[in-house]
Design an enzyme around this catalytic site. Structure first.
Site, PDB file in Angstrom:
ATOM      1  N   GLU A 141       0.759  -1.343  -0.293  1.00 58.16           N
ATOM      2  CA  GLU A 141       0.422  -0.025   0.259  1.00 58.16           C
ATOM      3  C   GLU A 141       0.772   0.960   0.316  1.00 58.16           C
ATOM      4  OE1 GLU A 141      -4.270  -1.716   2.012  1.00 58.16           O
ATOM      5  OE2 GLU A 141      -2.586  -0.802   3.557  1.00 58.16           O
ATOM      6  N   ASP A 275      -2.362  -9.919   8.140  1.00 59.91           N
ATOM      7  CA  ASP A 275      -1.395  -8.616   9.050  1.00 59.91           C
ATOM      8  C   ASP A 275      -1.519  -9.259  10.295  1.00 59.91           C
ATOM      9  OD1 ASP A 275      -2.036  -6.622   7.006  1.00 59.91           O
ATOM     10  OD2 ASP A 275      -3.440  -5.942   7.535  1.00 59.91           O
ATOM     11  N   GLY A 311     -12.832  -5.953  13.928  1.00 61.29           N
ATOM     12  CA  GLY A 311     -11.810  -4.618  13.986  1.00 61.29           C
ATOM     13  C   GLY A 311     -10.523  -5.353  13.204  1.00 61.29           C
TER      14      GLY A 311
HETATM   15  O1  RIB Z   1      -5.707  -6.492   5.834  1.00 56.79           O
HETATM   16  C1  RIB Z   1      -6.379  -5.184   5.672  1.00 56.79           C
HETATM   17  C2  RIB Z   1      -6.728  -3.232   5.878  1.00 56.79           C
HETATM   18  O2  RIB Z   1      -6.154  -3.864   4.628  1.00 56.79           O
HETATM   19  C3  RIB Z   1      -7.674  -2.952   5.775  1.00 56.79           C
HETATM   20  O3  RIB Z   1      -7.419  -2.598   7.618  1.00 56.79           O
HETATM   21  C4  RIB Z   1      -7.505  -1.460   5.569  1.00 56.79           C
HETATM   22  O4  RIB Z   1      -7.550  -0.630   6.210  1.00 56.79           O
HETATM   23  C5  RIB Z   1      -6.948  -1.837   3.946  1.00 56.79           C
HETATM   24  O5  RIB Z   1      -5.466  -1.502   4.242  1.00 56.79           O
END
Ligand code: RIB
Length: 334
Positions: A141, A275, A311
């Protein structure tokens, strides 16, 4: 006064303000459905940094935000979880945002507007946190030129470089993999990478890698472990960890591979599960002195705990929760 704790994990990446809507089903095109709104901090980079910090590693996050309320919220949240940060303010850009819909079975759809995140340039990245780093993590990103700079810098300081190529964008440059020691894609990212990488082309022409003439999800699912390992090796990265959602992960090292099952848990929200895994893995590499399998096992527990909460950044488990979960699961398999 005690000396400050030096960061062992550095994450350079995105912060997004998540605007999450929980509904029974995803709306079909043209349809409106009712849901519950829950905003929260997110962004793949920030989620990974919070996961690593909560999992017990001294962590420094570097990212960019706009001069707005969402940017302020990010700083406040980071302070609250003991995460050190360098938030570069980009007054001409808005803080990144993500609109997320989550269905009753915990699956998600995400649209991001990266805003300030893509304006984080290599000259914005401070060198200081790298001096003590054992592990440096990037994702997709951010501007890929910044990612390349961070990975190269980290290699020079002797840190382990981890790349989570999420999301895979069409302009992904396979040269990034030359500076990557651990690559952690999910299934769709892995398929896209394999199709893009010149080193995989010959192998992908052979039978087990084709379904209706192409390498797709069904071809991937049908692969035996040794064939999957062979394909991972074509990416020319020392360690590839393919995350497989509810099916766990596949760890491919130069001379060995293994499949690791996911922990069966009650899923509330899978957003940020990848993540949680990446951040948990980075913390695990520090905790287990660079042992990849121990770190992946630790990451597997972090991801399982994260999907049991709604969340993203806020769903990351702390050290006590992880230790208890791992103890309980170890008893359960005896
Ligand atoms: O991987 C999940 C994340 O992807 C979210 O928190 C959202 O912000 C996107 O970046």
């Amino acid at each position: 006064m005690s000396a400050p704790v030096l960061p062992r994990v550095v994450v350079v990446g995105s912060f997004m303000q998540d605007l999450a809507f929980y509904a029974r089903n995803f709306p079909r095109p043209g349809e409106t459905v009712m849901g519950e709104f829950r905003p929260g901090p997110g962004g793949k980079g920030f989620n990974q940094a919070v996961a690593a910090a909560r999992a017990g590693a001294a962590t420094h996050f570097v990212g960019a935000v706009g001069r707005d309320a969402f940017g302020h919220g990010a700083k406040k949240f980071a302070n609250g979880v003991g995460l050190r940060t360098t938030f570069v303010e980009k007054p001409k850009h808005a803080t990144g945002t993500a609109v997320i819909t989550i269905s009753e079975d915990g699956q998600n759809h995400i649209v991001i507007a990266p805003g300030a995140n893509l304006a984080l340039h290599k000259q914005d990245v401070p060198l200081d946190p790298f001096r003590s780093a054992h592990v440096v993590v990037c994702q997709g990103e951010s501007d890929y030129r910044t990612v390349a700079h961070v990975l190269k810098t980290a290699r020079k300081t002797g840190a382990v470089t981890v790349l989570n190529p999420a999301p895979m964008r069409p302009e992904f440059d396979c040269a990034l993999l030359r500076h990557t020691e651990v690559l952690i894609p999910n299934e769709s990212e892995f398929i896209a990478l394999a199709r893009l990488h010149p080193g995989c082309a010959a192998l992908l022409r052979s039978a087990p890698y084709r379904d209706h003439g192409e390498f797709n999800e069904s071809a991937l699912h049908a692969l035996k472990a040794d064939a999957l390992h062979r394909l991972c090796r074509c990416l020319q990265v020392p360690i590839v960890i393919l995350t497989l959602g509810a099916r766990g992960c596949f760890v491919s090292q130069p001379d060995a591979y293994l499949r690791m099952n996911a922990h069966p848990v009650e899923v509330v929200d899978t957003t940020g599960a990848g993540d949680a895994f990446v951040g948990g893995f980075a913390a695990g590499l520090v905790k287990f002195k660079r042992n990849v399998v121990e770190a992946a096992n630790f990451a597997n527990a972090v991801a399982a705990l994260a999907v049991m909460q709604p969340g993203t950044a806020d769903a990351m488990p702390n050290t006590r929760e992880i230790a208890r979960f791992m103890r309980e699961r170890a008893h359960a398999v005896r």
